[in-house]
Structures are given as structure tokens and as C-alpha cells.
Design an enzyme around this catalytic site. Structure first.
Site, mmCIF file in Angstrom:
data_model
loop_
_atom_site.group_PDB
_atom_site.id
_atom_site.type_symbol
_atom_site.label_atom_id
_atom_site.label_comp_id
_atom_site.label_asym_id
_atom_site.label_seq_id
_atom_site.Cartn_x
_atom_site.Cartn_y
_atom_site.Cartn_z
ATOM 1 C CG LEU A 15 -1.872 -1.151 1.359
ATOM 2 C CD1 LEU A 15 -2.597 -1.096 2.693
ATOM 3 C CD2 LEU A 15 -2.887 -1.125 0.229
ATOM 4 C CG ASP A 16 -0.061 4.621 -2.525
ATOM 5 O OD1 ASP A 16 -0.971 4.765 -1.690
ATOM 6 O OD2 ASP A 16 -0.214 4.813 -3.749
#
Lengths: 82, 120
Positions: B75-76
Site C-alpha cells: 500500500l502507498d
């Protein structure tokens, strides 16, 4: 204890804006919330190719984003179409 | 047209009141439970993990307590914001930005929620 993530001021501002946008979406009618969330994601992701060093562009987009948030924060805006 | 509706509304209201009276002791027990004990840690863990599994960007098989949002789940930083917002909604709390930025794994989230006495 892990070291805290070092983020530039601009990056932090973008994250805060993203959060503020989602908070604003929460105040919208339940059935339209998904549309707002989709819209917000799209608005942020479509500029994901901007270079991290391109400060002028990032600052410009931040200003745009803030203005846009101000617009759809208005309670009279109930839905958004994407 | 509207006058015809009126008796119906009052009947409904009477039904509501009738219903509300016996409900009172139930509300009291609930308040006591809430005040005495926080949330069960196991329950918090499961709820946090379920939130992560619900994200369509996340590979369900990679979800674990120790998984880092970024390194393990891919996930960013923007996705991480959404995860924390989902946790806020799940536990009916508001997490200030400063604390939200420090939540980087499911374990961090569980730790944070268990410290919040207003989480439920």
C-alpha cells in the site's frame, strides 16, 4: 522502536489534504459517499506521474485540490459523478 | 392529503414510546459494560485484520498483524490514509493526523485502538 518516516513538508501536506477530502466525503449522504471516494482517488491518482522534485507543479496541484475540496465541502453538494 | 396521514403518525409515535420504556434497563447495563472494560484485544485484532482484508488492493494471504502496510501489503501512503480512516469508522473514533501518520502496520493500529478508551 522504528524511526518515524521522514516526509517532506509537501508530501505531508498532500497526505493531510487526502485525509481532509475523505473526512469531507463522510458528511455526504451515505448512498453517494462511494462516488465521492472514487472521485477523490481519481483526482489524486491522475497526477501520480508528477516528479517528486517538480515543486511548482505539486504546489499548484495542492492549491487546486484545496479549492476543489472547499467547493464540494459545501453541504448543498450532495453527489458527484465520475 | 397530509391530514389523512396524521392519525397514522400518532399511532406510530405511541408505539415508539411503548417500546422505549422497557428498553431503559438495557441501556443502563450497556453503559456499565462500556465504562468498566475496554475492548478485548483479540476482538480488536480481528476487526483490524478484517478491515485490511476488505481492501481490494490487499492480497488476503499476506494480511497478518506484523505486516507493514507499505512493505508487505504494497500500500502507498494514500492507501494507508484510507486504511486508518476505515479503522476510525470501525471503532467510532477520530484519530488525529499526528497519530495517524504513525500507524504503519496492523499491529500499530491494534496498539493504538487498545489505548483509546472511547473506541467501541
Amino acid at each position: 522502536m522504528p524511526a518515524p518516516v521522514r516526509r517532506s513538508g509537501l508530501q505531508q501536506e498532500i497526505i493531510s489534504l487526502y485525509r481532509a477530502c475523505f473526512r469531507a466525503a463522510r458528511l455526504k449522504p451515505q448512498e453517494n459517499r462511494v462516488n465521492f471516494q472514487k472521485f477523490i482517488r481519481m483526482q489524486f491518482r491522475k497526477h501520480s506521474d508528477v516528479k517528486a522534485r517538480d515543486f511548482a507543479t505539486i504546489e499548484y496541484l495542492l492549491r487546486m485540490g484545496k479549492r476543489q475540496l472547499e467547493t464540494y465541502s459545501n453541504p448543498s453538494i450532495q453527489n458527484v459523478h465520475v | 392529503m397530509f391530514r389523512a396521514l396524521r392519525p397514522a403518525t400518532s399511532v406510530y409515535r405511541a408505539a415508539l414510546y411503548k417500546h422505549a420504556a422497557p428498553a431503559r434497563p438495557v441501556a443502563l447495563t450497556f453503559a456499565r459494560m462500556y465504562a468498566s472494560s475496554g475492548l478485548d484485544r483479540n476482538a480488536i485484532e480481528n476487526r483490524v485484520l478484517d478491515i485490511l482484508k476488505g481492501f481490494n488492493k490487499v492480497d488476503v494471504n499476506k494480511v497478518s498483524l506484523k505486516a507493514n502496510f507499505n512493505k508487505d501489503l504494497g500500500l502507498d501512503s494514500l492507501d494507508a490514509v484510507e486504511v486508518v480512516m476505515a479503522i476510525e469508522e470501525e471503532f467510532s473514533i477520530e484519530i488525529p493526523d499526528k497519530d495517524a501518520d504513525e500507524i504503519k502496520s496492523a499491529a500499530d493500529a491494534v496498539e493504538y485502538v487498545s489505548k483509546r478508551e472511547d473506541a467501541h
